[in-house]
Write a protein that holds these residues in place. Structure first.
Motif, short mmCIF file in Angstrom:
data_model
loop_
_atom_site.label_atom_id
_atom_site.label_comp_id
_atom_site.label_asym_id
_atom_site.label_seq_id
_atom_site.Cartn_x
_atom_site.Cartn_y
_atom_site.Cartn_z
N TRP A 271 -10.92 12.88 1.28
CA TRP A 271 -11.29 13.07 -0.12
C TRP A 271 -10.12 13.72 -0.84
O TRP A 271 -9.33 14.45 -0.21
N LEU A 272 -10.03 13.51 -2.13
CA LEU A 272 -9.14 14.29 -2.98
C LEU A 272 -9.96 15.30 -3.75
O LEU A 272 -10.98 14.95 -4.35
N GLU A 273 -9.51 16.54 -3.72
CA GLU A 273 -10.23 17.64 -4.38
C GLU A 273 -9.28 18.34 -5.34
O GLU A 273 -8.10 18.59 -5.02
N ASP B 204 3.91 13.75 -1.84
CA ASP B 204 4.02 14.94 -2.68
C ASP B 204 3.25 14.80 -3.99
O ASP B 204 2.99 15.80 -4.66
N TRP B 205 2.89 13.58 -4.36
CA TRP B 205 2.12 13.35 -5.58
C TRP B 205 0.78 14.07 -5.55
O TRP B 205 0.21 14.37 -6.61
N ILE B 206 0.27 14.32 -4.36
CA ILE B 206 -1.05 14.98 -4.27
C ILE B 206 -0.97 16.37 -4.89
O ILE B 206 -1.75 16.72 -5.79
N LYS B 207 0.00 17.17 -4.44
CA LYS B 207 0.15 18.52 -4.97
C LYS B 207 0.65 18.49 -6.42
O LYS B 207 0.14 19.22 -7.28
N ARG B 208 1.65 17.63 -6.68
CA ARG B 208 2.16 17.54 -8.05
C ARG B 208 1.06 17.11 -9.02
O ARG B 208 1.06 17.50 -10.19
N GLY B 209 0.14 16.27 -8.53
CA GLY B 209 -0.93 15.76 -9.38
C GLY B 209 -2.09 16.70 -9.55
O GLY B 209 -3.06 16.36 -10.23
N GLY B 210 -2.02 17.90 -8.92
CA GLY B 210 -3.08 18.88 -9.10
C GLY B 210 -4.25 18.71 -8.15
O GLY B 210 -5.35 19.21 -8.42
N TYR B 211 -4.03 18.06 -7.02
CA TYR B 211 -5.09 17.82 -6.05
C TYR B 211 -4.66 18.27 -4.66
O TYR B 211 -3.50 18.65 -4.43
N ARG B 212 -5.58 18.22 -3.71
CA ARG B 212 -5.28 18.42 -2.30
C ARG B 212 -6.13 17.43 -1.51
O ARG B 212 -7.25 17.07 -1.91
N LEU B 213 -5.60 17.02 -0.36
CA LEU B 213 -6.32 16.12 0.54
C LEU B 213 -7.18 16.94 1.46
O LEU B 213 -6.68 17.85 2.15
N THR C 70 0.80 -1.22 0.00
CA THR C 70 0.00 0.00 0.00
C THR C 70 0.83 1.28 0.00
O THR C 70 0.68 2.12 -0.89
N GLU C 71 1.73 1.42 0.98
CA GLU C 71 2.55 2.63 0.98
C GLU C 71 3.47 2.64 -0.24
O GLU C 71 3.71 3.71 -0.84
N ALA C 72 3.97 1.48 -0.64
CA ALA C 72 4.84 1.43 -1.82
C ALA C 72 4.08 1.82 -3.08
O ALA C 72 4.66 2.38 -4.01
N SER C 73 2.78 1.54 -3.13
CA SER C 73 2.01 1.98 -4.31
C SER C 73 1.98 3.51 -4.39
O SER C 73 2.03 4.09 -5.49
N LEU C 74 1.94 4.17 -3.22
CA LEU C 74 1.99 5.63 -3.21
C LEU C 74 3.39 6.13 -3.58
O LEU C 74 3.54 7.21 -4.17
N LEU C 75 4.41 5.37 -3.21
CA LEU C 75 5.77 5.72 -3.62
C LEU C 75 5.87 5.76 -5.14
O LEU C 75 6.42 6.70 -5.73
N TRP C 76 5.31 4.76 -5.80
CA TRP C 76 5.36 4.72 -7.26
C TRP C 76 4.45 5.77 -7.88
O TRP C 76 4.75 6.29 -8.97
N LEU C 77 3.36 6.08 -7.22
CA LEU C 77 2.51 7.18 -7.69
C LEU C 77 3.27 8.50 -7.62
O LEU C 77 3.20 9.34 -8.52
N ASP C 78 4.03 8.68 -6.55
CA ASP C 78 4.85 9.88 -6.41
C ASP C 78 5.93 9.92 -7.49
O ASP C 78 6.22 10.99 -8.05
N ILE C 79 6.54 8.78 -7.79
CA ILE C 79 7.55 8.72 -8.84
C ILE C 79 6.93 9.08 -10.19
O ILE C 79 7.52 9.84 -10.98
N ASP C 80 5.74 8.58 -10.46
CA ASP C 80 5.04 8.92 -11.71
C ASP C 80 4.85 10.43 -11.82
O ASP C 80 5.15 11.04 -12.86
N GLN C 81 4.35 11.06 -10.76
CA GLN C 81 4.09 12.50 -10.81
C GLN C 81 5.40 13.30 -10.87
O GLN C 81 5.46 14.35 -11.51
#
Length: 635
Positions: free
Chosen positions: A614-616, A498-507, A420-431
């Motif tokens: 939520w992600l907004e 950091d993918w949240i901000k890089r991805g154009g969203y906020r928590l 789970t956390e590693a999936s977010l690591l790769w999401l962060d790498i993508d962004q």
């Protein structure tokens, strides 16, 4: 009290005297027996002849599967037969040796004595008599009796022994299978059809073990694309009614995976899905098939359990990540050699990333469901996983070797965070790649370079940490080694978010669950208040308590049953009303709960109201995260 005070010094003196006496010369002091193994290590040498395996599963409803096996031998003397123990995909020693019974080994019709190894209980030493050209082995695999209509997944790794000293890919096996009357099934192995009696193609032992058989009374097969199919078996025929939308989603999954990886490492692939009231929403990966266990509503009401819809994309992605490309120290030449799991954050973590992305791209779940899933994970690792203050993400890759059932406190102990956390690591790498290349490149390019290529090759290519870093640098130059080691080794409570901000969203936080959490909670009968009062419920029973959260500080324990809350008999509505009231009044929430010792009163201090993640969207500009989840166009 006085008597006890008088005795304690005497006891202490006696203990000290005994400890001192043990160190005096002349006392007995044994030395350890040396641990030595006579079992030959696996060698990359040819195996003479073939193993013939006959499996009779006609009594499987009684929990009995009968095995008859013939193994050629070339010389007399000691021979070790191994029962598979370290099974690929399980990441741990998992062979069900405790279920093996009735082992009988014969040479020329006469019983041959065998002896179990005292260090490795899955190894059996046999003295092969002179003049023997083959051994006959019989045994049964026992399990809890099941319903006569319950579908079954037959794993060859549980149904054979093999000679030590060889790479398993060099041991050819011809297998046959008998099923109960009226049953049929499917496998990635070649056979005209799998019915009451089936002979399979001769394959290497590694391919056989990697090709389970799904069998049942009610079986349905559908085609999903070129050399791709889905076979489902259920307790009832009506459980196999695949909706048009889900079928389209699965066909789109095949298309999106082809576009992502750019090649296939299999000649054919079959999703094998057991749907049953006994299903638990789990799966195991194989090179040319999946092995999935789902609830009886998996096909008939797919949107009601969105988490289950990500499992087929997960196992399918494993054909590239985990089967074709595999960590060098996780690949083993046989099923005796221990696996090392330190790169599971790539093997499972990146696959968990792709399961969400491919589920969105294929339309198996709507966009907002995947955003809700990411929001829930982000919330967990931003404030719901205090265990990250002492245990690193890297250390969680050892979980398969130490896990012994449900954790007493999963938020403090951590368990399978390498998913789970590693999936977010790769999401962060993508962004991060998208940001550094102005959107020109992404983790898609890494997947194509690292897991693709060599179209049609369904062997295995191993990798290590440096290979991952080198490929990332070829996609987007960066200090990836330092970046990865920081996130893998940190014990400061931080997480790759950091993918949240890089991805154009906020928590953000709202007082109602997002669509994903709402559906999962309903499907699993779970009410999760972890981000408010700090516990989750199944019905009125406490399932988890957040470490050092409000409920934890009040003394509430897992497995307690809630009796009342806020002075009212317990209900979900009463609990949520009490949480809202506390936010207005600033007063603690009175809770009564019971365990085996009776009822107890607790006072939970929480005034923050109901909180769900939520992600907004952060602005009206196009969001890079939306591009990540968008279907890949055809060429």
């Amino acid at each position: 009290m006085k008597l006890r005070q008088a005795i304690l010094p005497v006891l202490a003196l006696s203990a000290a005297t005994a400890l001192h006496a043990q160190s005096l010369p002349g006392n007995s002091a044994p030395q350890p027996v040396a641990i030595a193994s006579s079992i030959p290590a696996a060698a990359d040498t040819p195996f003479a002849g073939e193993v013939r395996l006959s499996v009779d599963a006609t009594q499987i409803a009684r929990g009995i599967v009968t095995v008859r096996e013939t193994i050629p031998v070339s010389r007399a003397g000691p021979l070790y037969l191994l029962y598979p123990n370290w099974i690929p995909g399980d990441h741990r020693p998992s062979g069900p040796i405790d279920r093996l019974a009735g082992l009988d080994i014969r040479a020329r019709g006469e019983s041959v004595a065998w002896r179990r190894d005292t260090i490795e209980p899955t190894a059996f030493r046999v003295e092969v008599p002179k003049g023997t050209t083959e051994l006959s082995i019989d045994f049964q695999l026992l399990s809890v009796p099941a319903s006569v209509v319950a579908p079954q997944m037959l794993r060859w790794s549980s149904l054979l022994v093999y000679p030590a000293g060889y790479f398993v890919r060099n041991i050819p096996v011809s297998a046959s299978l008998r099923l109960p009357s009226g049953w049929s099934g499917a496998s990635a192995l070649s056979a005209l059809s799998i019915g009451e009696s089936t002979d399979f193609e001769r394959v290497g032992l590694d391919t056989l073990v990697d090709s389970p058989v799904l069998a049942g009374k009610y079986v349905k097969r559908v085609e999903l694309g070129r050399n791709l199919s889905l076979t489902a078996a259920g307790e009832k025929e009506e459980n196999l009614a695949i909706s048009a939308d889900q079928l389209q989603g699965l066909r789109s999954l095949v298309v999106q995976a082809d576009r992502l990886f750019g090649s296939r490492h299999f000649d054919r692939y079959s999703f094998l899905v057991s749907v049953s009231s006994r299903g638990g929403g789990s799966g195991i990966e194989h090179h040319r098939s999946s092995e999935n266990f789902e609830s009886s509503s998996f096909f008939t009401a797919p949107i009601e359990n969105p988490d289950a819809q990500t499992i087929l994309p997960h196992e399918y992605a494993h054909s590239w990540n985990g089967k074709f490309r595999r960590p060098a120290d996780l690949w083993t030449p046989d099923y005796r050699t221990p696996m090392r799991d330190d790169l599971l954050w790539v093997y499972e973590g990146q696959t968990s990333y792709w399961e969400s992305v491919l589920t969105a791209r294929s339309g198996l779940l709507p966009h907002e469901m995947i955003l809700g899933r990411f929001a829930s994970l982000a919330a967990t690792y931003s404030e719901g996983q205090p265990g990250s203050r002492w245990r690193s993400l890297q250390d969680t890759t050892g979980t398969p070797l130490i896990f012994r059932g449900n954790s007493p406190s999963p938020s403090w102990q951590r368990d399978f965070d390498f998913y789970t956390e590693a999936s977010l690591l790769w999401l962060d790498i993508d962004q991060l790649i998208r940001e550094h290349t102005q959107g020109a490149r992404s983790l898609d390019d890494f997947a194509r370079a690292f897991f693709g290529g060599r179209d049609g090759d369904w062997g295995e290519v191993t990798y290590d940490f440096d290979d991952v870093v080198t490929t990332l640098n070829a996609i987007a130059p960066y200090d990836w080694a330092s970046y990865l080691r920081h996130h893998l080794d940190a014990t400061d409570g931080s997480a790759p978010l950091d993918w949240i901000k890089r991805g154009g969203y906020r928590l953000i936080w709202r007082d109602t669950p997002n669509p994903y959490d709402m559906a999962v909670g309903k499907a699993d009968d779970v009410s999760d208040y972890s981000f408010s009062v700090g516990f989750a419920l199944s019905g009125n029973k406490v399932t988890t308590v957040l470490w050092q959260g409000p409920a934890f500080k009040a003394g509430l324990l897992p497995q307690m049953t809630l009796v009342s809350v806020g002075g009212r008999g317990f209900s979900r509505e009463a609990l949520e009303s009490a949480i809202r009231t506390a936010a207005q009044t600033g007063k603690s929430i009175p809770v009564r709960a019971k365990d085996e010792d009776g009822e107890h009163d607790f006072s939970i201090r929480w005034t923050g109201g109901l909180r769900y993640p939520w992600l907004e969207r952060a602005s009206s500009e196009p969001a890079p995260l939306d591009r990540t989840l968008a279907p890949l166009p055809g060429k």
